[in-house]
Enzyme design. Structure first.
Site, PDB file in Angstrom:
ATOM      1  N   HIS A  67      10.871  10.783   6.555  1.00 13.47           N
ATOM      2  CA  HIS A  67      10.730   9.630   5.920  1.00 13.47           C
ATOM      3  C   HIS A  67      11.752   8.638   6.276  1.00 13.47           C
ATOM      4  CE1 HIS A  67       6.661   9.313   3.916  1.00 13.47           C
ATOM      5  NE2 HIS A  67       6.823  10.825   4.047  1.00 13.47           N
ATOM      6  N   PRO A  68      11.536   7.393   6.247  1.00 14.75           N
ATOM      7  CA  PRO A  68      12.680   6.317   6.489  1.00 14.75           C
ATOM      8  C   PRO A  68      13.507   6.226   5.209  1.00 14.75           C
ATOM      9  CG  PRO A  68      10.581   5.123   6.449  1.00 14.75           C
ATOM     10  CD  PRO A  68      10.358   6.702   6.313  1.00 14.75           C
ATOM     11  N   SER A  80       5.048   2.632   6.850  1.00 15.86           N
ATOM     12  CA  SER A  80       5.999   2.622   5.999  1.00 15.86           C
ATOM     13  C   SER A  80       6.563   1.274   5.680  1.00 15.86           C
ATOM     14  CB  SER A  80       7.310   3.257   6.645  1.00 15.86           C
ATOM     15  OG  SER A  80       7.183   4.748   6.124  1.00 15.86           O
ATOM     16  N   ASN A  82       4.808  -1.723   5.815  1.00 13.19           N
ATOM     17  CA  ASN A  82       3.678  -2.263   5.092  1.00 13.19           C
ATOM     18  C   ASN A  82       3.989  -1.948   3.541  1.00 13.19           C
ATOM     19  OD1 ASN A  82       2.811  -3.618   7.381  1.00 13.19           O
ATOM     20  ND2 ASN A  82       0.924  -2.394   7.418  1.00 13.19           N
ATOM     21  N   GLU A  83       4.366  -0.651   3.219  1.00 13.06           N
ATOM     22  CA  GLU A  83       4.312   0.062   1.899  1.00 13.06           C
ATOM     23  C   GLU A  83       5.896  -0.836   1.365  1.00 13.06           C
ATOM     24  OE1 GLU A  83       2.150   4.071   3.164  1.00 13.06           O
ATOM     25  OE2 GLU A  83       4.287   4.036   2.869  1.00 13.06           O
ATOM     26  N   GLN A  84       6.807  -0.428   2.148  1.00 10.22           N
ATOM     27  CA  GLN A  84       8.036  -1.076   1.666  1.00 10.22           C
ATOM     28  C   GLN A  84       8.305  -2.669   1.588  1.00 10.22           C
ATOM     29  OE1 GLN A  84      11.739   0.349   3.179  1.00 10.22           O
ATOM     30  NE2 GLN A  84      11.111   2.203   3.660  1.00 10.22           N
ATOM     31  N   ILE A 117       9.982   8.018  -2.765  1.00  7.46           N
ATOM     32  CA  ILE A 117       9.255   7.418  -3.893  1.00  7.46           C
ATOM     33  C   ILE A 117       7.799   6.576  -3.188  1.00  7.46           C
ATOM     34  CG2 ILE A 117      10.377   5.429  -4.494  1.00  7.46           C
ATOM     35  CD1 ILE A 117       9.884   6.029  -7.379  1.00  7.46           C
ATOM     36  N   CYS A 118       6.737   6.953  -3.954  1.00 12.67           N
ATOM     37  CA  CYS A 118       5.255   6.059  -3.665  1.00 12.67           C
ATOM     38  C   CYS A 118       5.876   4.683  -4.123  1.00 12.67           C
ATOM     39  CB  CYS A 118       4.312   6.712  -4.123  1.00 12.67           C
ATOM     40  SG  CYS A 118       2.870   5.912  -3.618  1.00 12.67           S
TER      41      CYS A 118
END
Length: 163
Positions: A67-68, A80, A82-84, A117-118
């Protein structure tokens, strides 16, 4: 896609589609492909979670390492990124960037994998607060917490693919 379309995928298509359910870990998709046919989306989710549960500790650690770091400017998967972005981690103030950078480095030095963390379930402020608290945990707690967060991330990624 619906579950019938997923069941009809050939292995290459399936693996490509689900290769980043667990960040940079297409082995999960390869494993889950062999569990077809899926009765519904819930069954598909269960197979990915089952895969994670069966992994030895060293492989689970590698899943975490893949994971980054949150708030990083380094290239990352589209998922990742898009999520961040959805959590506002691409718009940190200078002071927030400093805090995130300091705690990301401290956390990584202590545990050997990035803080995870989600972000879809948390705000930028919550993330900045949580990283400070979790740094105080022991290794066993953080591996468990990290895998739990990775599983939440995987769930959202699968739900984005399968309707």
């Amino acid at each position: 896609m619906d579950v019938n379309e997923i069941n009809a995928c050939d292995q290459d298509s399936f693996v490509k589609l689900f290769s980043n359910v667990f960040e940079h870990h297409p082995e999960a998709a390869e494993y889950v492909y062999d569990k077809r046919p899926f009765s519904d989306r819930s069954h598909l989710l269960k197979m990915f979670f089952h895969y994670m549960e069966t992994l030895p500790l060293e492989v689970k650690k590698q899943v975490l390492i893949n994971h980054p770091m949150l708030g990083s400017k380094k290239p990352m998967t589209n998922e990742s990124k898009n999520e961040q972005t959805s959590a506002g981690l691409n718009q940190l103030t200078n002071s927030e960037e400093e805090v995130m950078d300091v705690y990301n480095k401290r956390y990584y030095e202590k545990f050997g994998f990035p803080y995870i963390i989600c972000v879809k379930e948390n705000s930028k402020d919550r993330i900045l607060s949580d990283i400070k608290k979790r740094y105080e945990n022991d290794m066993e707690t953080e591996i468990s917490t990290g895998i739990n967060e990775v599983s939440k991330i995987a769930m959202y990624r699968i739900l984005d693919i399968v309707k």
